[in-house]
Design an enzyme around this catalytic site. Structure first.
Site, PDB file in Angstrom:
ATOM      1  N   HIS A 179       0.822  -1.198  -0.031  1.00  0.00           N
ATOM      2  CA  HIS A 179      -0.023  -0.056  -0.143  1.00  0.00           C
ATOM      3  C   HIS A 179       0.922   1.293   0.012  1.00  0.00           C
ATOM      4  CE1 HIS A 179      -3.711   1.846  -0.066  1.00  0.00           C
ATOM      5  NE2 HIS A 179      -4.203   1.793   1.071  1.00  0.00           N
ATOM      6  N   ARG A 180       2.269   1.297   0.246  1.00  0.00           N
ATOM      7  CA  ARG A 180       3.108   2.244   0.203  1.00  0.00           C
ATOM      8  C   ARG A 180       3.303   2.677  -1.249  1.00  0.00           C
ATOM      9  NH1 ARG A 180       7.997  -0.344   3.175  1.00  0.00           N
ATOM     10  NH2 ARG A 180       7.627  -2.075   1.683  1.00  0.00           N
TER      11      ARG A 180
END
Length: 541
Positions: free
Chosen positions: A514-515
């Site tokens: 998700h980064r």
């Protein structure tokens, strides 16, 4: 005259008829005092039987599977002093004739071959010593990376004149392993491998800043206590630990309970390297502070519960395979350090399955059988081209976008999960991918994959399609940023606008970092793959 000495099984307590599970010497070997000769196994423990004389082994009287008791003769040895004594003055000519000649052939160096992009790889086993005769392709050493183990074979035949590596060393391509010649000069006796390593560990530990003022043992015990809840040595566990005398002695000096050290040697034997790694882990906690640092990645986690499960009933202890030990560490790191998001989607495989069966009939003569995974790999290649952020790796504050596409696939083997990698997948067709899938899967099960065949992946597919399931959360294989999980296709009712009709639906699970990738992009990527599998003609667009 030569003096032949019998080495017998020493006092091993009240045990009789004990199983021999390993024989570590053979006729012709040179042994030193405390070298392990055999390993015994009772119903409660394993134990090494060391040599109490040095010399050359002339006869081995036991084999794996035999049963021995105190006083059983293990080997007959030509004592070192007798073996090296020159002849008397009465027969100088004869003595000169029997002294081994100096090396006449120029030694040939055997180096570490191409092992991919790996460097500083751990040496975990050394299978030869000076004086051994080796043949071409005979294993010399075993190396271990974070993904696999590999045997390094000899490229020449002859007698070993020098060994340049030992267990615990780190090597790279080109590192010298041994020297081989047709004849060799007598080799000097050396200390045992464990003894040398133990001495090195002492030096390394003594050089640690935390070991100043002779407080090393107290510090180790203190932090072992924080990590495990107690620093006391479990004498029963220590006694049962499978380790050599030199390792046991060093563990006592450092105050380390061998019952808490996992052995990576043959049959779970605790090596000096295992002891060093344990001490290093504890000392890291001293350096960085906090009881949870070494065990929990700095998360200040509670120590792992230590439970005597046998108090509740019968148990069996089974050691994890080396692959599971390594992959387990990687998976734990990836799960803790990568913020995972997992999305689910079904792909309609009805038409594709019909096409697959048709191809299998056409390719039957060629011995090819295409699997659904081959189509999924091609669909992922197309999706990576359409969504390049999925074909990337995070490096600090930079995103490395790759211009090549290599697809890894998780392969189930008897020893655990490995991930072969199909290189340049974007430049290959369905038939070539099918061939590589079959070949690499077979060699993975046989443990014959080369290290370079398990590195360089851009994206990984973990397929449980041959087993079942309706979805799962695959763990991202760092430094990749996404992974696709595949479950078994099932016939489900699907509404076509007028009625429900049976369609073959394949559950897909996409985990992503998700980064790097947000939820909307993740769902677009997954839907794109689903649409390609529903109408495979789109792959050509």
């Amino acid at each position: 005259m030569s003096q032949i000495v019998e080495i017998k099984v020493p006092d091993i307590g009240n045990y009789t008829g004990v199983d021999v599970i390993d024989v570590a010497v053979k006729v012709g070997d040179k042994i030193a005092v405390d070298d392990t000769l055999i390993t015994l196994e009772t119903d409660k423990a394993t134990m090494d039987v060391p040599a109490d004389h040095a010399g050359v082994v002339k006869e081995v009287l036991v084999k794996v599977g035999d049963k021995v008791s105190e006083g059983s003769v293990i080997v007959k040895v030509e004592a070192a002093d007798a073996a090296t004594t020159t002849q008397t003055d009465e027969a100088p000519a004869k003595a000169a004739a029997t002294v081994p000649a100096a090396t006449t052939a120029k030694p040939v160096a055997v180096n570490v071959p191409d092992i991919g992009n790996f460097s500083n790889v751990d040496v975990i086993e050394v299978d030869i010593k000076v004086g051994d005769e080796v043949a071409v392709d005979q294993t010399l050493v075993t190396l271990e990376t974070d993904k696999a183990t590999m045997d390094v074979p000899s490229t020449v035949a002859g007698k070993v004149t020098a060994v340049h590596v030992k267990v615990g060393d780190k090597v790279s391509e080109g590192s010298a392993l041994i020297e081989v010649a047709a004849a060799s000069a007598p080799a000097a006796e050396s200390a045992t491998q464990d003894q040398k390593q133990a001495a090195e560990i002492k030096k390394q530990v003594a050089a640690t800043p935390s070991a100043e003022n002779n407080e090393l043992r107290a510090e180790i015990k203190s932090h072992v206590s924080q990590a495990f809840g107690s620093s006391d040595i479990d004498e029963k566990g220590f006694e049962k630990a499978h380790a050599s005398p030199s390792v046991r002695k060093l563990a006592r000096e450092l105050g380390v309970d061998l019952a808490r050290v996992s052995g990576s040697g043959r049959k779970g034997r605790i090596t000096p390297l295992d002891l060093r790694n344990f001490v290093k882990e504890v000392m890291q906690k001293v350096e960085h502070g906090g009881a949870g640092t070494a065990l929990g990645g700095g998360l200040d986690l509670l120590p792992w519960p230590k439970v005597d499960f046998s108090q509740f009933g019968e148990i069996e202890v089974k050691e994890l395979s080396r692959i599971k030990k390594i992959s387990g560490q990687n998976l734990a790191r990836n799960w803790v350090m990568i913020p995972h998001v997992t999305l689910q989607e079904d792909a309609d495989m009805t038409e594709l399955e019909t096409f697959r069966k048709q191809l299998n009939k056409e390719w039957e003569r060629a011995g090819l059988k295409v699997s659904p995974l081959a189509f999924i790999i091609l669909a992922c290649v197309k999706a990576l081209q359409e969504f390049p952020e999925f074909n990337s790796s995070l490096d600090g504050n930079n995103l490395i976008l790759k211009k090549y596409i290599n697809i890894g696939f998780a392969a189930d083997t008897p020893n655990g999960l490995v991930v072969p990698v199909i290189k340049n997948t974007d430049k290959k067709g369905l038939k070539e991918i099918t061939q590589e899938l079959a070949d690499m899967s077979k060699r993975a099960r046989e443990g014959k994959l080369k290290p370079q065949e398990m590195q360089g992946a851009c994206f990984t597919i973990s397929s449980l399609g041959g087993i079942g399931g309706t979805g799962f959360t695959p763990i991202i294989n760092a430094p990749e940023v996404a992974i696709l999980g595949v479950c078994k296709s099932q016939i489900k009712p699907s509404w076509n606008g007028k009625e429900f009709e049976p369609r073959l639906q394949c559950p897909l699970s996409l985990s992503f970092d998700h980064r790097v990738i947000d939820g909307a992009a993740g769902m677009r990527f997954l839907v794109f793959i689903s649409q390609l599998l529903a109408d495979f003609r789109r792959v050509t667009l």
